[in-house]
Design an enzyme around this catalytic site. Structure first.
Site, PDB file in Angstrom:
ATOM      1  N   GLN A 127       0.828  -1.202   0.000  1.00 43.57           N
ATOM      2  CA  GLN A 127       0.000   0.000   0.000  1.00 43.57           C
ATOM      3  C   GLN A 127       0.861   1.250   0.000  1.00 43.57           C
ATOM      4  OE1 GLN A 127      -3.127   0.123   3.036  1.00 43.57           O
ATOM      5  NE2 GLN A 127      -2.579   2.221   3.491  1.00 43.57           N
ATOM      6  N   GLY A 128       0.786   2.046  -1.057  1.00 41.61           N
ATOM      7  CA  GLY A 128       1.568   3.266  -1.157  1.00 41.61           C
ATOM      8  C   GLY A 128       0.761   4.485  -0.757  1.00 41.61           C
ATOM      9  N   SER A 130       1.329   6.452   2.914  1.00 39.34           N
ATOM     10  CA  SER A 130       2.052   7.383   3.780  1.00 39.34           C
ATOM     11  C   SER A 130       3.306   7.936   3.100  1.00 39.34           C
ATOM     12  CB  SER A 130       2.446   6.702   5.092  1.00 39.34           C
ATOM     13  OG  SER A 130       1.305   6.379   5.849  1.00 39.34           O
ATOM     14  N   SER A 162       4.749  -1.209   4.269  1.00 42.46           N
ATOM     15  CA  SER A 162       4.731  -2.545   4.862  1.00 42.46           C
ATOM     16  C   SER A 162       4.790  -3.618   3.785  1.00 42.46           C
ATOM     17  CB  SER A 162       3.466  -2.733   5.707  1.00 42.46           C
ATOM     18  OG  SER A 162       3.439  -1.830   6.784  1.00 42.46           O
ATOM     19  N   GLU A 245      -9.597  -1.444   6.809  1.00 39.84           N
ATOM     20  CA  GLU A 245      -8.337  -1.772   7.455  1.00 39.84           C
ATOM     21  C   GLU A 245      -8.454  -1.622   8.970  1.00 39.84           C
ATOM     22  OE1 GLU A 245      -3.581  -0.626   7.047  1.00 39.84           O
ATOM     23  OE2 GLU A 245      -5.098   0.724   6.252  1.00 39.84           O
ATOM     24  N   ASN A 381      -4.134   6.830  16.535  1.00 34.04           N
ATOM     25  CA  ASN A 381      -5.303   6.796  17.405  1.00 34.04           C
ATOM     26  C   ASN A 381      -5.824   8.191  17.737  1.00 34.04           C
ATOM     27  OD1 ASN A 381      -5.064   4.069  17.318  1.00 34.04           O
ATOM     28  ND2 ASN A 381      -4.949   3.748  19.528  1.00 34.04           N
ATOM     29  N   GLU A 382      -4.928   9.168  17.787  1.00 47.06           N
ATOM     30  CA  GLU A 382      -5.392  10.532  18.026  1.00 47.06           C
ATOM     31  C   GLU A 382      -6.309  11.012  16.895  1.00 47.06           C
ATOM     32  OE1 GLU A 382      -1.915   9.671  20.424  1.00 47.06           O
ATOM     33  OE2 GLU A 382      -2.300   9.470  18.271  1.00 47.06           O
TER      34      GLU A 382
END
Length: 395
Positions: A127-128, A130, A162, A245, A381-382
């Site tokens: 997955q491209g 970030s 990843s 996801e 999470n923020e």
């Protein structure tokens, strides 16, 4: 929650899955799964091929494109039994992200080209999304695609890629229109990892594992048929993909297995002050009890989402809640394991600690260090809390 699974049909289904795993999951794959997080592609592909021969390669896909036709409860049982048996996860990016996106948005040619190879474990994906300065604020990404004749020319950089070193293909989010609002000018393309102009660099994480990478695009040329869906609609597809996801990242079945493994670990390790199993210590019982209660809350929420999926209702902002609670619980599980292991908890590999690390302690240190990232990836999470505040609490 066990009551909803306690029907003759579901008990028979669980037995079928359990018997299949017993007959087809070999000791080597179990050993590799228990030993750490970063499994080699060959092992994952071998297990995926086994599932494919059984017709169980992608239970969550529609039956028309290779799914099983199972309902959501059956799929949950399957995932739970695979976790209990220590079966490999396989190509998560292909099975849970690229595949469903292609099913929903891809052309018939794209589906025919890519879906069968995902099912068979013949091609792996990454997955491209970030970038160095665009992680949680994904809409600010800088990688561009410029149309030149019949090709799109891509330049830029992605990071925290990843399993990029295992992947044959990437679905890549890029900016195709810089003149509009950031979310409105993004598109998703399929890239072959062997395309000229793609350079991959490994990133070694604190668990001493290689699972993520940086990738650089230098005038990478892709044909127009590699566009997924409509031009400049990539942000919509990305949001849908990230919601899927986040539900998957709750990892309820695997966390359940880990808590049971913690109990077994506490039963084998001895309290140095009493010589009795750690499981008999009050502090251990309190921590395991708290983990179990919090897991039951997570599982209840996951099953609620499953119940609505069975009615055709896909998760919205509640996916963020599952991601928060699931990721935090994964971290607390490995923190407890490190407390139980004591000095052996600092051993990253059995080869470093001959005589120090008991067999049942294998893989805990790697999981503990690597899981520092679970509260960050798929949207920190923020950010998830902000989504909940806006979409659910109307703040």
């Amino acid at each position: 929650m066990s009551g909803i699974f306690d029907t003759p049909e579901l008990r028979a289904f669980r037995s079928q899955v359990r018997n299949f795993l017993r007959d087809h999951l070999d000791d080597e794959l179990v050993h590799l799964t228990r030993g750490g997080l970063h499994m080699e592609r060959a092992a994952m592909a071998r297990w995926q091929a086994t599932l494919h021969r059984q017709g169980w390669a992608a239970p969550h896909w529609p039956k028309a494109v290779g799914g099983t036709g199972w309902n959501a409860l059956q799929r949950y049982i399957f995932e739970e039994e695979c976790a209990f048996a220590d079966a490999p996860l396989g190509d998560v990016h292909g099975l849970f992200l690229a595949g469903p996106m292609l099913i929903a948005e891809g052309t018939e040619e794209q589906k025919a080209r890519y879906l069968p190879r995902i099912l068979a474990g013949e091609e792996f994906w990454c997955q491209g999304f970030s970038e160095p300065n665009s992680g949680s604020d994904l809409a600010s990404l800088k990688t561009t695609a410029r149309l030149e004749g019949d090709h799109w020319v891509i330049n830029g950089q992605k990071t925290w890629l990843s399993s990029g070193h295992h992947a044959d293909l990437m679905f890549c989010l890029v900016r195709t229109d810089p003149t509009v609002k950031p979310q409105q000018g993004l598109s998703i393309f399929i890239l072959d990892m062997k395309d000229p102009g793609i350079t991959l660099q490994p990133i070694w994480t604190m668990d001493e594992g290689h699972s993520v990478n940086a990738v650089f695009f230098d005038n990478v040329r892709v044909t127009q048929d590699k566009l997924i869906g409509r031009l400049n609609e990539g942000w919509t597809y990305a949001k849908e993909l990230l919601a899927r996801e986040r539900v998957n990242n709750a990892q309820a079945p695997r966390t359940k297995r880990d808590i049971l493994e913690l109990e077994r670990l506490a039963g084998k390790l001895l309290d140095e002050s009493t010589g009795r199993p750690l499981l008999e210590s009050a502090w251990v019982q309190r921590r395991l009890g708290a983990l179990t209660m919090d897991f039951l809350g997570l599982e209840s929420a996951v099953l609620d989402v499953i119940a609505r999926q069975m009615q055709g209702i896909e998760p919205g902002a509640e996916a963020s809640s599952l991601k928060i609670r699931g990721s935090e619980l994964q971290q607390r599980v490995t923190e407890t394991a490190m407390s139980l292991l004591g000095a052996a908890g600092v051993v990253l590999s059995p080869t470093y600690g001959e005589g120090l690390l008991a067999p049942e302690g294998r893989g805990w240190a790697e999981r503990h260090f690597f899981r520092r990232v679970v509260t960050i990836y798929a949207g920190a999470n923020e950010i998830q809390k902000s989504i909940i505040a806006k979409a659910i609490l109307d703040m």
